[in-house]
Design an enzyme around this catalytic site. Structure first.
Site, short mmCIF file in Angstrom:
data_model
loop_
_atom_site.label_atom_id
_atom_site.label_comp_id
_atom_site.label_asym_id
_atom_site.label_seq_id
_atom_site.Cartn_x
_atom_site.Cartn_y
_atom_site.Cartn_z
N GLY C 147 0.94 -1.08 -0.07
CA GLY C 147 0.06 -0.18 -0.16
C GLY C 147 0.85 1.11 0.11
O GLY C 147 1.96 1.31 0.29
N CYS C 148 0.19 2.49 -0.29
CA CYS C 148 0.95 3.70 -0.52
C CYS C 148 1.39 4.14 1.02
O CYS C 148 2.45 4.19 1.06
CB CYS C 148 0.01 4.57 -1.11
SG CYS C 148 -1.52 4.93 -0.39
N TYR C 149 0.81 4.35 2.07
CA TYR C 149 1.03 4.52 3.28
C TYR C 149 2.21 3.59 3.57
O TYR C 149 3.27 4.19 4.12
CB TYR C 149 -0.09 4.73 4.24
CG TYR C 149 -0.95 5.88 4.05
CD1 TYR C 149 -0.59 7.16 4.05
CD2 TYR C 149 -2.33 5.52 3.89
CE1 TYR C 149 -1.55 8.13 3.89
CE2 TYR C 149 -3.19 6.66 3.61
CZ TYR C 149 -2.82 8.17 3.72
OH TYR C 149 -3.60 8.99 3.65
N THR C 151 4.22 1.80 2.36
CA THR C 151 5.50 2.05 1.65
C THR C 151 6.36 2.99 2.22
O THR C 151 7.58 3.01 2.53
CB THR C 151 5.36 2.08 0.19
OG1 THR C 151 4.72 1.27 -0.26
CG2 THR C 151 6.69 2.41 -0.44
#
Lengths: 344, 344, 344, 344
Positions: C147-149, C151
């Site tokens: 996921g973005c967060y 990462t």
């Protein structure tokens, strides 16, 4: 205290009306109406209004029953029936939608695809742009509050048209509106990642405000005219800037133009004609009822360029509606409308 | 590999050039120059470029000494001397400023207040808008890269002017530019709280791009013409939208217009004529070398409305400059310029 | 050329994948899939992609049939079946959603409310954060793209956790994400006038990325840990900034911390540890696959403050997915990922 | 009518004071001062104020001579002398800067690098956060108006600290401020293309508001405490959001916390504790004197997360200053401060 009811209070114009009426010394909110949110508190829908307006949203009937004046902020086609109900009960009615703006039913039919349902009301109703039609507004019971774009444009061109300073034909109007102008409804074009860092015109030469613009300008000019009108969606919340191009009549000078505007608006509190060298910027009218106008002449092409800016939610909607209410009730026109622009 | 030097690499156009050259398969950065930051690394000034370009900023002399071609991103008035130095050393020179754009020295003098200092270079130089002047560009050593507004406008009107579809006089151009167009220098108008949630035109009918616009359009139309040009500052980082209004010649239809544009740009990779029903939006060209053009006819007033949009930093500056470099070095014009727009 | 198919190509991650694959020298788009827009061209949905990708949107089956590798950009719960279909046909599968990120089915059940439907695939699958799990990724056929967060957070804390520089408990993570992170679907919170000039946290201490964050940090720390994680919606299009607060273990100095980070990321192309005195800013990573990390110690409270920023659409989604594809196909990890950040 | 003078009227806090005083029913502007613009009209500097405040900008001496109360919006270090001049002339003085906020001269020296020049004034002066120190403010002649961040934080934590609901040590405060907080002065970080579509913390654990925050929280907690405070620059014009993390004391429940906040602020007009399930968003307090606070408990880590938001220019500066003026002059505290938030 004037008892004010709002139909469609949860739309952007409605909630802005609430904000203004809450600060009005001679008026009080009597009822706020909503079809979608009946039974909820207005502050549930707009937490910004917590403690300021925790009124429950009620039906249209209740709004009318409790009010001396009703503002309608609903889609075109719906207001005529509400106006009729108000008329019957001696409740004044100001429509912030399009139903009472056009004098010719044919225009309404062409641009909105609907017939007039209450012809007697349309005869009674007045197009209520105070700076131009103040005298006609007094004593009326039904008003058509002008559209946002048309307000900026009519005020921007009135002195030039009235004084025959420019050619009546061939006027080009390039307008830019903040996104609240598109309303509260979710659309792809107003989705943040689509709208932010983006820019485009829409409804090019096909926007429904066109006949309204032409109606006023024709009236001012004393002859039927047509304009090119192209609105754009501007990535800001509030405000409209109309950049207007008209061909100067032979021999007309910039000084003459400026003089005509200053005279025309000398007693108008809400129109500020910028001094030479300044340019109207929507930043300077935000959250206020002002219309700022700057005048520029291109001597190379004999073109008058007028920049006219308003807060689309105030002078372009709720503020102007309250200005009209003040006229109807015999109050000074700026009562409750002395909001100083926010500067930033 | 072509050795590319950049004078004024720390300005916005300069740093965009760096970004493009770093992705160019046939060119490499040989030197980046800066007067204010000599001795620093470019990535000290733009941390975005850390690990991508940590070259030290050097003097103009060094840039020229190390390069096959030099791009100059400096204020007008400074480029002619740099061009002369390059010319002497057989280094090609592309000026992203205004010094080599105007054919008439009188225009340069009127709008920029300066004289030409190197007349022989001005005779050699070409106004390098590839889609219009590709053939003149080949073999040259000094190019004047077009301005951002003029690029969007010339491409937006070329087919109409060339094919005599519109009246040559009375064209109105209402342009809106993202704030990078104002450059890296701090100004009150580009201070965030002043510029954000704000909008206004500037240099109304007085912008220095006016003679450049008129020069190209006159050339296309085959007669001297004047335009009304009003730029606005748009609260986005990148992108220009020009909304252009021209009066259709009698009998010209929308289909005819669309056909002329599609034919004119049939082989142009970087110009996308939008299909009927679509509107050009700067969102769709961001970070790419595309110019998107949409065509709209107002039958009520016989007006052609062209919406032309580019990324001011790419097709309006650095990208077009690299396109010109590709022409000068005999490469396919799109080499290193296949950036897909970012969508958001 | 690797044949790349994308399921869910019209979502934001999907269209970003298209942009990256179009520039990848060893891969080509074989099919783009969409349920809602089957039969349309991708460039009808995203006019930005006109001439770049005019492929027709096809069904999931067709995407799988035409591809060597399939990226799935769909809601959680849908990917397992697609992965199974790919597995059967020897097509590699990278899930950009949440189905293959969590090692414990119990976590998936608790946070996503669903059971695992294909246990054998979950055993095969790997949590594919290349900088941490590169060796496990090689040779796999099913990957869970982070996921973005998570990462931004895992990269931001890895060296500190791995080297036991901070207390494992009590870590506070305050993250801010651009609006593309909320996807293409219209919601009230992402309506422009609601989201612009506004700011708030959401899903406070209740975001589904929490177990994913804790899984990686626990693995790095060698013990089970919990974090406080609060995401906020930031009024920008792209980018995530995570500000991370951890208590330094006794005696650990800023130099030690910096040294550990520099060592840990010495060979990592996509992680840039900022030199002392600089702060990571999402501006500097936009449109690139970089993760910028800056380190700050508050000696007054013995707190390590890590600022970690990525482009949520690139390193936080599509870019990292391509990085993983490169690993799976034995290519240099940065193939097709050398996008220079845009600076503005 | 109270005669109000403003020193530093052209700064952002100054111009916001003008806006508020113009709407105050018991106060009138007597003089506006400026060093840089003396002799100009305020509306020359802020065209937004045309017709609203066309007063000429005068010297500090004149401001003091004409006023019953003076607000100073100047850099730290300058106010003490102005306060002394006011004191001598029996003019009340409210400093919107930092000179009268800190009780310990040592703190002022450490964080601002200056000595106190008028010790007797510092003994007289009070830190004027009305909701906490109302009783001490009455009857005073010199007030230190709180900083913007500290206001949001003190109000956000006061009930928890006062009632010993959270651990006093280890509090983490992650604040985000709109760009007006950086003032009117041009800086690289507030240049539009640098600041727009960007985000970063600044002065990490080193911001001058830290001792002010700790002073109030220590006073509330009854013991000396330290916090981690990290401010971020948020790309909006107005507003602060502070996300505050504190460890709950054993056994304390969310209901208990909510109850304590509701009790503490029961009679406070300007603090709105959001009901469970709602989150404070700066959108809802814009252009108003409200502080919205929402409470969230993470049961997984026993953390209290407080979200506290104000308009940095109103409750964080000018509005709070007027609230203090009302106290000094025995007026109801909300006189002239009933601005309804703007909603958008």
């Amino acid at each position: 205290m004037i008892k004010v009811g709002i139909i469609g209070a949860t739309g952007y114009a409605g909630v802005e009306l609430v904000r203004i009426i809450l600060g009005h010394p001679q008026a009080e909110l009597s009822a706020v109406g909503s079809v979608s949110f009946t039974g909820k508190k207005l502050s549930d829908v707009y937490p910004s209004l917590a403690d300021c307006c925790d009124m429950e949203l009620v039906s249209t009937e209740e709004v009318i029953a409790r009010s001396d004046i009703v503002f309608a902020c609903v889609q075109h086609g719906l207001s005529q029936e509400f106006a009729a109900q108000c008329h019957e009960k001696n409740v004044k009615f100001i429509d912030l939608g399009a139903d009472f703006r056009l004098e010719e039913e044919a225009d309404y039919k062409e641009w909105y695809g609907l017939d007039y349902t209450h012809h007697e009301l349309h005869e009674e109703a007045v197009y209520a742009l105070p700076e131009l039609y103040r005298d006609k507004i007094k004593g009326k019971t039904v008003l058509g509050n002008p559209g946002c774009y048309p307000t900026s444009i009519a005020l921007g061109l009135a002195p030039a048209m009235k004084n025959h300073l420019v050619r009546t034909q061939g006027v080009v109007i390039d307008s830019k509106s903040g996104v609240t102008g598109s309303g509260r409804k979710l659309t792809e074009g107003t989705h943040y990642p689509v709208c932010n860092e983006a820019f485009e015109p829409y409804k090019i030469a096909a926007h429904r405000h066109t006949p309204e613009i032409e109606q006023t300008l024709s009236d001012l000019a004393g002859e039927k005219l047509k304009v090119v009108f192209v609105p754009h969606l501007l990535p800001v919340n509030r405000g409209i800037v109309s950049t207007i191009y008209a061909h100067l009549n032979p021999g007309v000078t910039e000084e003459q133009v400026r003089g005509a505007y200053e005279t025309f608006y000398a007693d108008e509190k809400f129109v500020r004609v910028k001094p030479a060298g300044q340019t109207a910027n929507l930043r300077n009218v935000k959250c206020s009822n002002y219309c700022d106008i700057s005048l520029h002449v291109d001597p190379r092409t004999d073109t008058l360029i007028v920049v006219s800016t308003i807060d689309n939610m105030v002078k372009g909607a709720a503020g102007q509606a309250v200005q009209n209410m003040n006229i109807l009730f015999g109050l000074p026109e700026d009562t409750g409308l002395n909001m100083v622009p926010t500067s930033f």
